[in-house]
Write a protein that holds these residues in place. Structure first.
Motif, PDB file in Angstrom:
ATOM      1  N   THR A 237      47.574  50.430  28.383  1.00 57.97           N
ATOM      2  CA  THR A 237      47.065  50.413  27.007  1.00 57.97           C
ATOM      3  C   THR A 237      47.757  49.252  26.292  1.00 57.97           C
ATOM      4  N   ASP A 238      47.656  49.213  24.964  1.00 63.89           N
ATOM      5  CA  ASP A 238      48.307  48.113  24.250  1.00 63.89           C
ATOM      6  C   ASP A 238      49.711  48.475  23.768  1.00 63.89           C
ATOM      7  N   MET A 239      50.288  49.543  24.327  1.00 66.81           N
ATOM      8  CA  MET A 239      51.643  49.929  23.945  1.00 66.81           C
ATOM      9  C   MET A 239      52.667  49.003  24.605  1.00 66.81           C
ATOM     10  N   GLU A 240      53.694  48.632  23.848  1.00 67.21           N
ATOM     11  CA  GLU A 240      54.773  47.795  24.357  1.00 67.21           C
ATOM     12  C   GLU A 240      55.776  48.637  25.137  1.00 67.21           C
ATOM     13  N   LEU A 241      56.535  47.988  26.038  1.00 66.45           N
ATOM     14  CA  LEU A 241      57.512  48.691  26.866  1.00 66.45           C
ATOM     15  C   LEU A 241      58.531  49.452  26.015  1.00 66.45           C
ATOM     16  N   ASP A 242      59.100  48.801  25.012  1.00 62.75           N
ATOM     17  CA  ASP A 242      60.099  49.441  24.166  1.00 62.75           C
ATOM     18  C   ASP A 242      59.514  50.655  23.446  1.00 62.75           C
ATOM     19  N   GLU A 243      58.267  50.531  23.026  1.00 57.61           N
ATOM     20  CA  GLU A 243      57.591  51.632  22.330  1.00 57.61           C
ATOM     21  C   GLU A 243      57.404  52.822  23.259  1.00 57.61           C
ATOM     22  N   ILE A 244      57.019  52.540  24.497  1.00 56.87           N
ATOM     23  CA  ILE A 244      56.817  53.633  25.469  1.00 56.87           C
ATOM     24  C   ILE A 244      58.135  54.340  25.769  1.00 56.87           C
ATOM     25  N   LEU A 245      59.180  53.567  26.009  1.00 57.36           N
ATOM     26  CA  LEU A 245      60.479  54.165  26.333  1.00 57.36           C
ATOM     27  C   LEU A 245      60.998  55.011  25.190  1.00 57.36           C
ATOM     28  N   ALA A 246      60.695  54.613  23.950  1.00 55.66           N
ATOM     29  CA  ALA A 246      61.129  55.376  22.778  1.00 55.66           C
ATOM     30  C   ALA A 246      60.359  56.683  22.639  1.00 55.66           C
ATOM     31  N   LYS A 247      59.293  56.851  23.421  1.00 58.23           N
ATOM     32  CA  LYS A 247      58.492  58.076  23.376  1.00 58.23           C
ATOM     33  C   LYS A 247      58.854  59.057  24.493  1.00 58.23           C
ATOM     34  N   MET A 248      59.759  58.673  25.383  1.00 60.81           N
ATOM     35  CA  MET A 248      60.003  59.469  26.589  1.00 60.81           C
ATOM     36  C   MET A 248      61.239  60.353  26.466  1.00 60.81           C
ATOM     37  N   VAL A 249      61.133  61.571  27.020  1.00 63.09           N
ATOM     38  CA  VAL A 249      62.256  62.491  27.091  1.00 63.09           C
ATOM     39  C   VAL A 249      62.165  63.235  28.424  1.00 63.09           C
ATOM     40  N   PHE A 250      63.300  63.439  29.070  1.00 61.49           N
ATOM     41  CA  PHE A 250      63.356  64.090  30.381  1.00 61.49           C
ATOM     42  C   PHE A 250      63.890  65.512  30.227  1.00 61.49           C
ATOM     43  N   GLN A 251      63.264  66.435  30.919  1.00 56.01           N
ATOM     44  CA  GLN A 251      63.704  67.834  30.853  1.00 56.01           C
ATOM     45  C   GLN A 251      64.153  68.303  32.235  1.00 56.01           C
ATOM     46  N   PHE A 252      65.376  68.854  32.289  1.00 57.61           N
ATOM     47  CA  PHE A 252      65.937  69.362  33.541  1.00 57.61           C
ATOM     48  C   PHE A 252      66.321  70.828  33.392  1.00 57.61           C
ATOM     49  N   SER A 253      66.183  71.547  34.481  1.00 56.43           N
ATOM     50  CA  SER A 253      66.703  72.913  34.564  1.00 56.43           C
ATOM     51  C   SER A 253      68.067  72.832  35.241  1.00 56.43           C
ATOM     52  N   ILE A 254      69.041  73.572  34.711  1.00 52.76           N
ATOM     53  CA  ILE A 254      70.418  73.478  35.195  1.00 52.76           C
ATOM     54  C   ILE A 254      70.740  74.693  36.061  1.00 52.76           C
ATOM     55  N   GLY A 255      71.025  74.439  37.321  1.00 49.31           N
ATOM     56  CA  GLY A 255      71.277  75.511  38.286  1.00 49.31           C
ATOM     57  C   GLY A 255      72.719  75.959  38.330  1.00 49.31           C
ATOM     58  N   SER A 256      73.059  76.710  39.369  1.00 49.01           N
ATOM     59  CA  SER A 256      74.350  77.394  39.427  1.00 49.01           C
ATOM     60  C   SER A 256      75.475  76.582  40.058  1.00 49.01           C
ATOM     61  N   ASN A 257      75.146  75.470  40.736  1.00 48.75           N
ATOM     62  CA  ASN A 257      76.190  74.659  41.368  1.00 48.75           C
ATOM     63  C   ASN A 257      76.794  73.748  40.297  1.00 48.75           C
ATOM     64  N   TYR A 258      77.875  74.195  39.689  1.00 48.52           N
ATOM     65  CA  TYR A 258      78.425  73.603  38.473  1.00 48.52           C
ATOM     66  C   TYR A 258      78.619  72.089  38.569  1.00 48.52           C
ATOM     67  N   PHE A 259      79.386  71.640  39.533  1.00 47.67           N
ATOM     68  CA  PHE A 259      79.685  70.212  39.639  1.00 47.67           C
ATOM     69  C   PHE A 259      78.455  69.408  40.042  1.00 47.67           C
ATOM     70  N   MET A 260      77.611  69.994  40.886  1.00 51.39           N
ATOM     71  CA  MET A 260      76.383  69.308  41.294  1.00 51.39           C
ATOM     72  C   MET A 260      75.483  69.067  40.093  1.00 51.39           C
ATOM     73  N   GLU A 261      75.401  70.044  39.187  1.00 51.10           N
ATOM     74  CA  GLU A 261      74.528  69.905  38.022  1.00 51.10           C
ATOM     75  C   GLU A 261      75.068  68.874  37.036  1.00 51.10           C
ATOM     76  N   ILE A 262      76.384  68.822  36.886  1.00 51.64           N
ATOM     77  CA  ILE A 262      76.981  67.777  36.043  1.00 51.64           C
ATOM     78  C   ILE A 262      76.630  66.406  36.611  1.00 51.64           C
ATOM     79  N   ALA A 263      76.845  66.260  37.915  1.00 55.31           N
ATOM     80  CA  ALA A 263      76.562  64.978  38.579  1.00 55.31           C
ATOM     81  C   ALA A 263      75.075  64.646  38.529  1.00 55.31           C
ATOM     82  N   LYS A 264      74.216  65.665  38.583  1.00 52.06           N
ATOM     83  CA  LYS A 264      72.763  65.440  38.538  1.00 52.06           C
ATOM     84  C   LYS A 264      72.364  64.743  37.239  1.00 52.06           C
TER      85      LYS A 264
END
Length: 621
Positions: A237-264
């Protein structure tokens, strides 16, 4: 006191430590203490300065592993984004505005169709809250409806946070790829970009993959692959790279392996920095905005208060890992939340902020030899997984070919086997089960996302690790109602208490995990003692329980006497004798040896299935 303060200890080398450790291991090497995770990461028993990895001196520097804000939570606290549950719009309105007084710091709730039955419903629910608090909402297939309704708000350009949707995640949940839906979504992102300049609308949601059983490497690789796919499609589309990145958010589920999830979470920022750098993005827009929630995959229906410990551990890992938004699941989420459980869940975040003082510490994990090494390994393995996805044509193609679904299923099956054999413990479910617990009759059903039309694929079903054992407990309860008594196994306890107690305790826990009670005999010293016990407790399943020496001295005689008389009974033996002795015991009537490596789920499932068949036959007769 001065003498104590001045004391010191002689420096020890790693070789000296190994020598001391191996002496306590009775001939085993230190390497035998290494463990391999589901991500195929080998964890060493000790990390030292030799494992030190280079890292930025402060967050927001270098590859963003240490965070996206120079002063961390000291200047940018994470938002307590507890998803508010509700049955009516009136309830949502009341709970939403009360939640801010109780520590909530983001507008978060599940989006339902009822919110759009009238033009002003959403406007009335939100009031002026959106001017003070950011949104934290996964609107799913109702994102367009939500943004259309939000457009009616006064000064809607002041809205912040995220009202996002992830079409690919929806496709995996529903088992349907709709190009029409995706194309409309892209147009809507472009159309609303100017209307909501401070609002993020492109969500990369890895929760469905996590709940399907994916490991941390897969979650990371998928998140980056989805991010790249959306970047490329929106750049058409005509959206600029900076504009697209400013629209993005990542969602993660945090599991039971404490140190692994921090590192993830740290590795996720490293990977996204690498991607955005390759796309040519400026430093100031390369930081990854992360929303997190405690895992549904790890939670249980049985002994639900243990979920408090699980959620607390997972929330702690999320905060240490550097999230911007966090939802902590109430301990009874699977069966319907209560005001108490919702309050406790919210207060877990407040405790981490105000009493653990995590908002005052800048990147507490930074520089940890173990976590930095784990971060690097996850980043490299996830990059390789991302490359595999891209080599197969990208996210849509790996879903169409069923490759991704199979990769996740393979990991889930390994996890499930470890739960079934109790190599991994779920307290209150496959270990320390409480058979006197009162259970809800049915689980809470959640509203599902639906849209029609498209190409069918294999869905990635949401699972929980505890479900197989919960199903056994449910089956045992149904049998109890039909039979008038709980399914039971008789324990033939050989010798005195001290001789059979350890194995008796093991067997009680083993059978309880599937809803089967154990009936203990008095000390059995002869065939006649055993006969009397069976006559008083006419159960079909019996288990010899004692020491290996007792099996040799009195076990054979007792077993022969019982099997010759009680032809309908099925006999088990607690423990795993030597191979030659197993053959003899099997010939004498032992059906199965139950020990620490036995598949608990399969054993109990077989017993309950047999009881169910017998119940049906008796009913027909």
């Amino acid at each position: 006191m001065e003498k104590i303060k001045s004391q010191s200890f002689a420096l020890k080398t790693i070789d000296e430590w190994k020598e001391k450790a191996e002496a306590s291991l009775k001939g085993k090497t230190v390497e035998s203490l290494q463990t391999t995770t589901y991500e195929k990461v080998v964890l060493k028993p000790l990390y030292t300065k030799a494992d030190e990895q280079p890292a930025a001196e402060f967050p927001c520097g270098s590859d963003f592993r240490r965070g996206i804000s120079p002063l961390g939570y000291r200047t940018n606290e994470w938002k307590a984004a507890q998803r508010i549950s509700y049955q009516s719009t009136e309830e949502l309105t009341e709970k939403l505005h009360q939640s801010f007084e109780k520590g909530q710091s983001a507008i978060s709730f599940d989006v339902k169709k009822v919110l759009f039955k009238g033009e002003e419903i959403l406007v009335n629910i939100l009031g002026d809250s959106y001017r003070e608090y950011p949104f934290a909402i996964n609107a799913k297939e109702l994102q367009t409806a939500f943004l259309t309704a939000a457009d009616r708000l006064e000064k809607h350009n002041q809205m912040s946070g995220y009202i996002g949707a992830d079409p690919i995640a929806l496709f995996t949940e529903q088992g349907l790829i709709s190009k029409e839906f995706f194309n409309e979504w892209v147009k809507n992102i472009q159309k609303t970009s100017g209307k909501f300049p401070n609002l993020r609308t492109v969500l990369i949601d890895t929760v469905p993959y996590h709940n399907g059983g994916a490991n941390a490497v897969q979650e990371l690789g998928i998140s980056i692959a989805e991010g790249v796919y959306y970047l490329e499609k929106l750049r058409e589309t005509d959206m600029e790279l900076d504009e697209i990145l400013a629209k993005m958010v990542f969602q993660f589920s945090i599991g039971s392996n404490y140190f692994m999830e921090i590192a993830k979470l740290r590795a996720a920022r490293v990977l996204w920095n690498r991607i955005t750098e390759l796309f040519g993005a400026k430093d100031e827009v390369r930081g990854m905005m992360i929303a997190a929630e405690t895992s549904t995959f790890t939670k249980t229906v049985h002994d639900p208060h243990v979920n408090l410990l699980r959620a607390g551990n997972e929330a702690f890992a999320a905060v240490i890992g550097g999230v911007q938004y966090l939802h902590v699941s109430p301990f009874d989420e699977q069966t319907g939340t209560t005001p108490l459980s919702e309050r406790i869940a919210r207060n877990i975040q407040l405790l981490l902020k105000e009493e653990a003082h995590l908002k005052k510490v800048i990147d507490p994990a930074g520089g940890s030899w173990y976590i930095e090494e784990l971060t690097n390994q996850l980043a490299e393995k996830a990059w390789s997984f991302f490359q595999q996805i891209e080599a197969r044509g990208g996210m849509i193609e790996v879903l169409n070919s069923n490759w991704l679904q199979q990769e996740i299923t393979d990991v889930y099956e390994k996890r499930n086997l470890d739960i079934q054999t109790r190599k991994q413990s779920i307290v209150g479910t496959n270990v320390y089960a409480n058979l006197d617990e009162t259970l809800p009759h049915k689980l809470l059903l959640k509203e599902k996302s639906l849209f029609s039309g498209g190409e069918k694929i294999d869905a990635i079903s949401a699972r929980r690790l505890a479900e197989p054992f919960e199903e056994l407990r449910s089956k045992a309860k149904i049998l109890e109602e039909k039979l008038g008594s709980a399914p039971a196994v008789g324990m033939i306890c050989l010798g005195e208490l001290k001789q059979h107690k350890s194995r008796l305790d093991f067997m009680k826990g083993f059978f309880a995990s599937g809803g089967i009670k154990t009936i203990e005999s008095n000390p059995i010293l002869s065939v006649e003692d055993a006969r009397q016990f069976i006559a008083q407790q006419p159960v079909k399943y019996l288990c010899l329980c004692g020491t290996n020496d007792q099996y040799e001295t009195i076990g054979h005689e007792i077993l022969k006497g019982l099997t010759s008389e009680f032809h309908e009974q099925i006999f088990y033996l607690a423990g795993l004798p030597e191979k030659e002795k197993q053959i003899r015991l099997t010939n004498e009537g032992i059906k199965q040896f139950i020990h620490i490596k036995s598949n608990c789920y399969e054993t109990i499932s077989t017993i309950l299935a047999d009881l169910e068949v017998n119940t049906i036959e008796k009913t027909k007769a």
